[in-house]
Design a protein around this motif. Structure first.
Motif, PDB file in Angstrom:
ATOM      1  N   LEU A  60      44.895  66.989  37.304  1.00  0.00           N
ATOM      2  CA  LEU A  60      45.650  67.520  38.433  1.00  0.00           C
ATOM      3  C   LEU A  60      45.788  66.497  39.555  1.00  0.00           C
ATOM      4  O   LEU A  60      44.886  65.706  39.809  1.00  0.00           O
ATOM      5  N   THR A  61      46.934  66.541  40.226  1.00  0.00           N
ATOM      6  CA  THR A  61      47.140  65.721  41.412  1.00  0.00           C
ATOM      7  C   THR A  61      47.824  66.570  42.477  1.00  0.00           C
ATOM      8  O   THR A  61      48.487  67.566  42.163  1.00  0.00           O
ATOM      9  N   ASP A  62      47.664  66.196  43.721  1.00  0.00           N
ATOM     10  CA  ASP A  62      48.271  66.932  44.821  1.00  0.00           C
ATOM     11  C   ASP A  62      49.788  66.804  44.755  1.00  0.00           C
ATOM     12  O   ASP A  62      50.319  65.703  44.543  1.00  0.00           O
ATOM     13  N   ARG A  63      50.492  67.910  44.922  1.00  0.00           N
ATOM     14  CA  ARG A  63      51.948  67.876  44.819  1.00  0.00           C
ATOM     15  C   ARG A  63      52.565  66.970  45.869  1.00  0.00           C
ATOM     16  O   ARG A  63      53.563  66.288  45.590  1.00  0.00           O
ATOM     17  N   ALA A  64      51.983  66.930  47.063  1.00  0.00           N
ATOM     18  CA  ALA A  64      52.529  66.056  48.106  1.00  0.00           C
ATOM     19  C   ALA A  64      52.448  64.592  47.687  1.00  0.00           C
ATOM     20  O   ALA A  64      53.369  63.805  47.957  1.00  0.00           O
ATOM     21  N   ARG A  96      51.302  74.165  37.344  1.00  0.00           N
ATOM     22  CA  ARG A  96      50.998  74.190  38.775  1.00  0.00           C
ATOM     23  C   ARG A  96      49.777  75.059  39.026  1.00  0.00           C
ATOM     24  O   ARG A  96      49.534  76.025  38.322  1.00  0.00           O
ATOM     25  N   ARG A  97      49.043  74.705  40.062  1.00  0.00           N
ATOM     26  CA  ARG A  97      47.880  75.500  40.460  1.00  0.00           C
ATOM     27  C   ARG A  97      47.819  75.548  41.980  1.00  0.00           C
ATOM     28  O   ARG A  97      47.925  74.514  42.650  1.00  0.00           O
ATOM     29  N   GLU A  98      47.672  76.756  42.492  1.00  0.00           N
ATOM     30  CA  GLU A  98      47.546  76.934  43.937  1.00  0.00           C
ATOM     31  C   GLU A  98      46.075  76.903  44.325  1.00  0.00           C
ATOM     32  O   GLU A  98      45.247  77.587  43.713  1.00  0.00           O
ATOM     33  N   THR A  99      45.745  76.099  45.331  1.00  0.00           N
ATOM     34  CA  THR A  99      44.381  76.013  45.835  1.00  0.00           C
ATOM     35  C   THR A  99      44.389  76.288  47.333  1.00  0.00           C
ATOM     36  O   THR A  99      45.450  76.421  47.954  1.00  0.00           O
ATOM     37  N   ALA A 100      43.208  76.349  47.928  1.00  0.00           N
ATOM     38  CA  ALA A 100      43.117  76.594  49.368  1.00  0.00           C
ATOM     39  C   ALA A 100      43.774  75.479  50.167  1.00  0.00           C
ATOM     40  O   ALA A 100      44.255  75.696  51.284  1.00  0.00           O
ATOM     41  N   SER A 101      43.808  74.282  49.601  1.00  0.00           N
ATOM     42  CA  SER A 101      44.374  73.138  50.316  1.00  0.00           C
ATOM     43  C   SER A 101      45.829  72.858  49.973  1.00  0.00           C
ATOM     44  O   SER A 101      46.444  71.960  50.553  1.00  0.00           O
ATOM     45  N   GLY A 102      46.389  73.600  49.027  1.00  0.00           N
ATOM     46  CA  GLY A 102      47.792  73.384  48.682  1.00  0.00           C
ATOM     47  C   GLY A 102      48.041  73.513  47.192  1.00  0.00           C
ATOM     48  O   GLY A 102      47.253  74.118  46.456  1.00  0.00           O
ATOM     49  N   THR A 103      49.142  72.926  46.730  1.00  0.00           N
ATOM     50  CA  THR A 103      49.553  73.019  45.331  1.00  0.00           C
ATOM     51  C   THR A 103      49.188  71.753  44.578  1.00  0.00           C
ATOM     52  O   THR A 103      49.409  70.646  45.075  1.00  0.00           O
ATOM     53  N   GLU A 104      48.633  71.922  43.385  1.00  0.00           N
ATOM     54  CA  GLU A 104      48.336  70.804  42.499  1.00  0.00           C
ATOM     55  C   GLU A 104      49.202  70.904  41.248  1.00  0.00           C
ATOM     56  O   GLU A 104      49.583  71.992  40.836  1.00  0.00           O
ATOM     57  N   VAL A 105      49.505  69.763  40.658  1.00  0.00           N
ATOM     58  CA  VAL A 105      50.391  69.696  39.496  1.00  0.00           C
ATOM     59  C   VAL A 105      49.738  68.818  38.434  1.00  0.00           C
ATOM     60  O   VAL A 105      49.018  67.864  38.759  1.00  0.00           O
TER      61      VAL A 105
END
Length: 218
Positions: A60-64, A96-105
């Motif tokens: 996983l990596t941060d979508r941003a 995709r995965r939603e976390t407390a800090s944002g979306t990961e892909v």
């Protein structure tokens, strides 16, 4: 969302989203969609560092961070274009995965870099939605080694299998004009303790397939 469209054409109005079925505006052309999907797949599967990405142990990596990477690659690849490619990929290549800090892909399958995909909470179905028969397309030149050793991951982390004979043949054509299709006794494979996971829409992964589970169809 996105749909196939000739490069440079303007959107002709609302389209039907392949994910939700609703009316949406087309945001990406066919050629640009292909180029962006190819880059994102490669970055998440094979060359994250070259793309300026860091993957965690589960791929996983941060979508941003991914948005920034595609923006560096293509000046036309904005947030909407990336979201469209991820959401509507016809083979389900991305998760995709939603976390407390944002979306990961992450890429759903196909990795050559070391990641662990069989984690709790993923979109995959471990053994629970595996057909009794799966298929694998390959170059006929590989048959001797396959009969002796079975299917092995080679340059990937897992063996990739298809849910249909037609899809396996299509995949096999990447390696040979007239591929051979193998049938895998997936029911026995699972019963004997081999973990099989569904990834994307019609791809299944397993660590290896011993030769006794294989039948040559063509």
């Amino acid at each position: 969302m996105t749909a196939s469209e000739t490069e440079g054409e303007e959107s002709s109005g609302d389209e039907t989203c392949p994910e939700c079925g609703g009316n949406v505006e087309r945001v990406l052309s066919g050629e640009r969609r292909r180029r962006l999907s190819t880059f994102v797949s490669g970055a998440l599967r094979h060359f994250p560092a070259d793309a300026g990405l860091e993957l965690d142990a589960q791929g996983l990596t941060d979508r941003a961070a991914l948005e920034a990477a595609v923006g560096r690659k293509y000046d036309w690849a904005d947030e909407d274009a990336l979201a469209a490619v991820i959401a509507t990929d016809p083979k389900g290549r991305f998760e995709r995965r939603e976390t407390a800090s944002g979306t990961e892909v992450r890429a759903a399958y196909g990795h050559s870099v070391a990641v662990t995909l069989d984690d709790e909470g993923s979109d995959a179905d471990d053994d629970g939605d595996v057909p009794d028969r799966l298929y694998h397309g390959t170059d006929p030149a590989n048959l001797g080694a396959i009969r002796a050793e079975g299917l092995r991951p080679m340059d990937r982390q897992s063996v990739h299998l298809s849910g249909s004979r037609a899809t396996a043949r299509e995949v096999g054509r990447r390696h040979a004009p007239e591929p051979v299709v193998l049938e895998i006794d997936a029911a026995e494979l699972v019963a004997d303790g081999f973990g099989v996971s569904k990834r994307g829409t019609e791809t299944y992964i397993v660590g290896r397939v011993p030769p006794e589970y294989l039948t040559v169809l063509s």
